[in-house]
Design a protein around this motif. Structure first.
Motif, PDB file in Angstrom:
ATOM      1  N   ARG A  71       4.080   1.536  36.614  1.00 27.46           N
ATOM      2  CA  ARG A  71       2.820   2.083  36.108  1.00 27.46           C
ATOM      3  C   ARG A  71       2.468   1.396  34.784  1.00 27.46           C
ATOM      4  O   ARG A  71       3.262   1.419  33.836  1.00 27.46           O
ATOM      5  N   LEU A  72       1.271   0.827  34.735  1.00 34.35           N
ATOM      6  CA  LEU A  72       0.818   0.095  33.559  1.00 34.35           C
ATOM      7  C   LEU A  72      -0.547   0.620  33.119  1.00 34.35           C
ATOM      8  O   LEU A  72      -1.288   1.202  33.908  1.00 34.35           O
ATOM      9  N   VAL A  73      -0.873   0.414  31.849  1.00 31.35           N
ATOM     10  CA  VAL A  73      -2.184   0.813  31.322  1.00 31.35           C
ATOM     11  C   VAL A  73      -2.794  -0.347  30.548  1.00 31.35           C
ATOM     12  O   VAL A  73      -2.097  -1.277  30.126  1.00 31.35           O
ATOM     13  N   GLY A  74      -4.114  -0.266  30.358  1.00 29.82           N
ATOM     14  CA  GLY A  74      -4.849  -1.319  29.684  1.00 29.82           C
ATOM     15  C   GLY A  74      -5.388  -0.892  28.332  1.00 29.82           C
ATOM     16  O   GLY A  74      -4.947   0.104  27.738  1.00 29.82           O
ATOM     17  N   ASP A  75      -6.377  -1.617  27.876  1.00 33.46           N
ATOM     18  CA  ASP A  75      -6.868  -1.510  26.507  1.00 33.46           C
ATOM     19  C   ASP A  75      -7.486  -0.155  26.189  1.00 33.46           C
ATOM     20  O   ASP A  75      -7.409   0.317  25.053  1.00 33.46           O
ATOM     21  N   ASP A  76      -8.118   0.490  27.172  1.00 33.54           N
ATOM     22  CA  ASP A  76      -8.834   1.731  26.854  1.00 33.54           C
ATOM     23  C   ASP A  76      -7.992   2.986  27.075  1.00 33.54           C
ATOM     24  O   ASP A  76      -8.481   4.098  26.898  1.00 33.54           O
ATOM     25  N   ALA A  77      -6.737   2.845  27.468  1.00 35.41           N
ATOM     26  CA  ALA A  77      -5.892   4.009  27.756  1.00 35.41           C
ATOM     27  C   ALA A  77      -5.500   4.724  26.466  1.00 35.41           C
ATOM     28  O   ALA A  77      -5.109   4.090  25.482  1.00 35.41           O
ATOM     29  N   ARG A  78      -5.587   6.043  26.488  1.00 32.73           N
ATOM     30  CA  ARG A  78      -5.275   6.841  25.299  1.00 32.73           C
ATOM     31  C   ARG A  78      -4.487   8.091  25.703  1.00 32.73           C
ATOM     32  O   ARG A  78      -4.643   8.613  26.804  1.00 32.73           O
ATOM     33  N   TYR A  79      -3.694   8.582  24.775  1.00 31.31           N
ATOM     34  CA  TYR A  79      -2.950   9.822  24.972  1.00 31.31           C
ATOM     35  C   TYR A  79      -3.929  10.992  25.038  1.00 31.31           C
ATOM     36  O   TYR A  79      -4.875  11.084  24.254  1.00 31.31           O
ATOM     37  N   VAL A  80      -3.699  11.907  25.988  1.00 32.87           N
ATOM     38  CA  VAL A  80      -4.515  13.117  26.105  1.00 32.87           C
ATOM     39  C   VAL A  80      -3.601  14.329  26.200  1.00 32.87           C
ATOM     40  O   VAL A  80      -2.474  14.247  26.690  1.00 32.87           O
ATOM     41  N   GLU A  81      -4.090  15.451  25.709  1.00 29.93           N
ATOM     42  CA  GLU A  81      -3.364  16.713  25.828  1.00 29.93           C
ATOM     43  C   GLU A  81      -3.608  17.310  27.211  1.00 29.93           C
ATOM     44  O   GLU A  81      -4.724  17.273  27.728  1.00 29.93           O
ATOM     45  N   ARG A  82      -2.569  17.863  27.815  1.00 30.29           N
ATOM     46  CA  ARG A  82      -2.679  18.567  29.093  1.00 30.29           C
ATOM     47  C   ARG A  82      -2.353  20.044  28.874  1.00 30.29           C
ATOM     48  O   ARG A  82      -1.742  20.411  27.869  1.00 30.29           O
ATOM     49  N   PRO A  83      -2.723  20.898  29.818  1.00 26.12           N
ATOM     50  CA  PRO A  83      -2.480  22.334  29.649  1.00 26.12           C
ATOM     51  C   PRO A  83      -1.044  22.767  29.942  1.00 26.12           C
ATOM     52  O   PRO A  83      -0.765  23.961  30.021  1.00 26.12           O
ATOM     53  N   GLY A  84      -0.145  21.815  30.068  1.00 32.38           N
ATOM     54  CA  GLY A  84       1.266  22.133  30.304  1.00 32.38           C
ATOM     55  C   GLY A  84       2.088  20.873  30.250  1.00 32.38           C
ATOM     56  O   GLY A  84       1.551  19.783  30.009  1.00 32.38           O
ATOM     57  N   PRO A  85       3.401  20.968  30.466  1.00 31.06           N
ATOM     58  CA  PRO A  85       4.269  19.786  30.461  1.00 31.06           C
ATOM     59  C   PRO A  85       3.826  18.777  31.512  1.00 31.06           C
ATOM     60  O   PRO A  85       3.457  19.154  32.628  1.00 31.06           O
ATOM     61  N   THR A  86       3.860  17.508  31.164  1.00 30.40           N
ATOM     62  CA  THR A  86       3.432  16.450  32.069  1.00 30.40           C
ATOM     63  C   THR A  86       4.628  15.858  32.803  1.00 30.40           C
ATOM     64  O   THR A  86       5.777  16.160  32.512  1.00 30.40           O
ATOM     65  N   SER A  87       4.335  14.990  33.753  1.00 30.24           N
ATOM     66  CA  SER A  87       5.372  14.261  34.482  1.00 30.24           C
ATOM     67  C   SER A  87       4.997  12.782  34.485  1.00 30.24           C
ATOM     68  O   SER A  87       3.923  12.422  34.977  1.00 30.24           O
ATOM     69  N   PRO A  88       5.844  11.923  33.905  1.00 34.34           N
ATOM     70  CA  PRO A  88       7.073  12.221  33.165  1.00 34.34           C
ATOM     71  C   PRO A  88       6.771  12.973  31.859  1.00 34.34           C
ATOM     72  O   PRO A  88       5.688  12.826  31.292  1.00 34.34           O
ATOM     73  N   PRO A  89       7.750  13.735  31.351  1.00 37.03           N
ATOM     74  CA  PRO A  89       7.467  14.574  30.179  1.00 37.03           C
ATOM     75  C   PRO A  89       7.533  13.847  28.840  1.00 37.03           C
ATOM     76  O   PRO A  89       6.768  14.166  27.939  1.00 37.03           O
ATOM     77  N   PHE A  90       8.465  12.908  28.651  1.00 33.28           N
ATOM     78  CA  PHE A  90       8.654  12.206  27.382  1.00 33.28           C
ATOM     79  C   PHE A  90       8.687  13.170  26.193  1.00 33.28           C
ATOM     80  O   PHE A  90       7.834  13.121  25.304  1.00 33.28           O
TER      81      PHE A  90
END
Length: 261
Positions: A221-240
């Motif tokens: 899984r890869l991301v590009g230039d416009d990818a940003r961290y977002v808050e979710r309403p619960g723990p994510t997967s992967p959690p980190f």
């Protein structure tokens, strides 16, 4: 030189999924060795089969910094260049790796889902590579063409419990039944080292492995230039856990290395 043609870039933008023959072919033997190491010492593995379901479905992720064979494939220049072309982004950053192994006779399908809602990153420029390490026909990845352009995300669910992944009522559409609803499903017979590239918002799944052969798959899984961290309403997967990022930030580079800039 990238293995990605102009036609592949157009197809990826329109359909949200495209086949890239042989992209990981130079790394097949190394990745197979890495999968064996991973299966011998899993780190994030979760239960994938209910009691009484036949076979074995191994599912583990986030091991690139522990398994050198994964790292060498991930950091290969041709992989980052292919991602850059498809995402139309000069910057390519690692999100995570993922191993999925369906042993012979594992009839359980991978349910239809999109990856994006499970993640704490959002952006138009995202790509996953799904790479079989064995020849696949019936157990190949299946993607719904154009689903990455849908107005709303597909509801994320817990595959074992079949419940909503996040608490409460959120702005998602129910998980569709693509075959019953007549959607265009993309799937390809694949050889070891071929790659299906698909967007994080593309609806996808696989059939069970009813053959007498293993179906090992490595996904990146890869991301590009416009990818940003977002808050979710619960723990994510992967959690980190403990990442320390705030909404709107790029993913921290000491945890998510930049592969191309």
């Amino acid at each position: 030189m990238s293995d990605v043609t102009d036609q592949m870039v157009e197809d990826f933008a329109r359909d949200g999924a495209v086949l890239i023959p042989g992209l990981f072919a130079p790394f097949v033997e190394e990745l197979r060795a890495g999968v064996e190491k991973n299966m011998a010492a899993p780190t994030q593995q979760m239960p994938t089969l209910k009691p009484g379901e036949k076979g074995r479905f191994f599912d583990d992720y986030c091991n690139w910094d522990k398994i050198d064979e994964f790292r060498r494939a991930i950091f290969a220049p041709e992989v980052a260049e292919a991602a850059s072309r498809l995402m139309q982004s000069p910057r390519v950053q690692l999100f995570h790796d993922h191993v999925l192994v369906k042993e012979p006779g594992t009839s359980k399908p991978t349910p239809w889902h999109t990856d994006g809602p499970y993640y704490f990153v959002e952006g138009r420029q995202t790509v996953s590579f799904w790479v079989p390490l064995d020849p696949v026909r019936e157990a190949s990845l299946r993607c719904v063409a154009g689903s990455h352009l849908w107005e709303k995300d597909v509801l994320p669910t817990r595959w074992m419990a079949e419940t909503n992944f996040y608490p409460g009522d959120h702005d998602y559409i129910p998980v569709p039944d693509p075959e019953a609803e007549g959607m265009r499903i993309l799937e390809w017979p694949m050889e070891p080292g071929d790659a299906v590239a698909f967007h994080y918002r593309t609806l996808h799944g696989t059939r069970g492995n009813t053959t007498e052969n293993r179906r090992r798959a490595f996904s990146l899984r890869l991301v590009g230039d416009d990818a940003r961290y977002v808050e979710r309403p619960g723990p994510t997967s992967p959690p980190f856990p403990g990442h320390g990022m705030t909404a709107g930030e790029r993913l921290r580079e000491d945890w998510f290395p930049t592969l191309l800039s």
